[in-house]
Each structure stands twice: as C-alpha cells, then as structure tokens.
Design an enzyme around this catalytic site. Structure first.
Site, PDB file in Angstrom:
ATOM      1  N   ARG A 158       0.783  -1.245  -0.073  1.00  0.00           N
ATOM      2  CA  ARG A 158      -0.226  -0.134  -0.011  1.00  0.00           C
ATOM      3  C   ARG A 158       0.790   1.126   0.024  1.00  0.00           C
ATOM      4  O   ARG A 158       0.960   1.941  -0.947  1.00  0.00           O
ATOM      5  CB  ARG A 158      -0.993   0.091   1.029  1.00  0.00           C
ATOM      6  CG  ARG A 158      -1.962  -0.837   1.094  1.00  0.00           C
ATOM      7  CD  ARG A 158      -2.859  -1.191   2.485  1.00  0.00           C
ATOM      8  NE  ARG A 158      -1.752  -1.892   3.245  1.00  0.00           N
ATOM      9  CZ  ARG A 158      -1.918  -2.476   4.665  1.00  0.00           C
ATOM     10  NH1 ARG A 158      -3.272  -2.206   5.054  1.00  0.00           N
ATOM     11  NH2 ARG A 158      -1.263  -3.055   5.404  1.00  0.00           N
ATOM     12  N   SER A 166      -7.645  -3.850   7.392  1.00  0.00           N
ATOM     13  CA  SER A 166      -8.620  -4.383   8.433  1.00  0.00           C
ATOM     14  C   SER A 166      -8.977  -3.481   9.790  1.00  0.00           C
ATOM     15  O   SER A 166      -9.944  -3.463  10.239  1.00  0.00           O
ATOM     16  CB  SER A 166      -8.262  -5.729   8.821  1.00  0.00           C
ATOM     17  OG  SER A 166      -8.110  -6.625   7.666  1.00  0.00           O
TER      18      SER A 166
END
Ligand code: ADP
Length: 169
Positions: A95, A133
C-alpha cells in the site's frame, strides 16, 4: 525452473476481516496465476475479531465469482505451507511506503528459507491505499459506514459485531 504457465500463488494474511483492498489483490492475482490460494494465518499472538473458520467462510463468499481462487487456513511458516501446496509464489500487497520495510524483510527471510519460492508484490489500487482491516474495525466501532470498504456480503456481519442491538439486515 522454467515457467510452465501453471503457477500457483499463495496469498497469506490475517484478513480480519477481508477488505476491498485484499479483494482487489486477489482479483488481479487470479488473472496472473493459474490458481490463487488465499491462506488465512491462524496467528496465536493476535486476538482476532473473527475466528479462522469465520474468515475462511467470509473470503469464500467474497471470492465465489473467481473460479481459480481457493480459500484455506494454515499456521506455522508461510514457506512451509507454500511448499506443501506446491506454490511457487507468495503474493503480497503493497500500500504505502511504511509497508515496504516489513514486507522486504519478510521476502528476504522467506527467500533464505525457500529460494525456489518468489514473493510477488502487487501495488494497491489508489482508492484502497489507505485501507486496512484495522481501519474497517475502527470505523465500524464508532458506527460509521463501511459499505465502500468491505465486500457487500460482509457489511451486516461486521456491523453486528459492534452494534449487536441492531438486527443484521
Ligand atoms: P498481515 O497480518 O499478514 O499483514 P493482512 O490481512 O493485514 O495480513 O494483509 C495481507 C496482505 O494484504 C499484506 O500483503 C498487505 O500488505 C496486503 N493488503 C492489506 N490491505 C491492502 C490494501 N488495502 N490494498 C492492497 N493490499 C493490501
């Protein structure tokens, strides 16, 4: 070893819960490899929101449209699991820059343990680059909308964990 067009990739992770960022990596991986095995790590040092069995079921639902994707769970070393499944690739997502140091360390460690297995990184689609998450759990805890962050099949189940007085719809 030469490429034979039949490369199995293992995509290991916690997936607690699976997000649209994970799903993006799985979908793109499924176009690159003959099979992608999404492998839920049973990590005893983390206290998860969902059990391993729940996470496997959630990922199965979210990937039902992808015929060459299988969902499994494992514990122990990722390279040992990959060898057992005859996978030549460990798939990981990148990311932001802060992912890089940890991922690079893991990739080097795994190569020292299993030189025949390659770690392949896919960079995240920009719109999911902030997504994890933990972010999903944080938003759900405070009652914010997670509809644009996780697979539709999972929205009600996650909300239910944090707002049990609301009926799951
Ligand atoms: P772990 O605990 O092994 O980091 P995660 O479930 O957090 O497990 O992540 C599994 C893999 O998916 C990691 O390679 C991580 O970098 C990647 N990943 C997580 N979120 C995203 C995202 N939004 N976009 C792309 N890759 C992601």
């Amino acid at each position: 070893m030469h490429g034979d067009g039949l490369t199995i990739a293992v995509y290991p992770g916690s997936f607690d819960p699976i997000t649209l960022g994970h799903l993006d990596i799985i979908e793109r991986g499924s176009r690159l490899f003959s099979q992608v095995i999404v492998a839920v790590l049973a990590n005893p040092s983390k206290t998860p929101l969902f059990s391993v069995a729940q996470r496997v079921r959630q990922i199965e639902q979210a990937t039902a449209h992808l015929p060459n994707v299988e969902v499994d769970s494992f514990d122990g070393l990722t390279v040992a699991y990959a060898r057992q499944r005859q996978a030549r690739v460990i798939l990981r997502g990148l990311r932001v820059l802060s992912d890089f140091e940890y991922e690079l360390q893991m990739a080097h460690t795994n190569r020292s343990l299993a030189p025949e297995i390659e770690t392949v990184f896919l960079t995240t689609t920009t719109e999911y680059s902030f997504l994890s998450s933990s972010v999903v759990k944080e938003i759900a805890r405070f009652g914010g909308s997670i509809d644009h962050l996780v697979p539709p099949s999972l929205v009600a189940e996650i909300k239910q964990c944090f707002q049990p007085h609301l009926s799951a719809t």
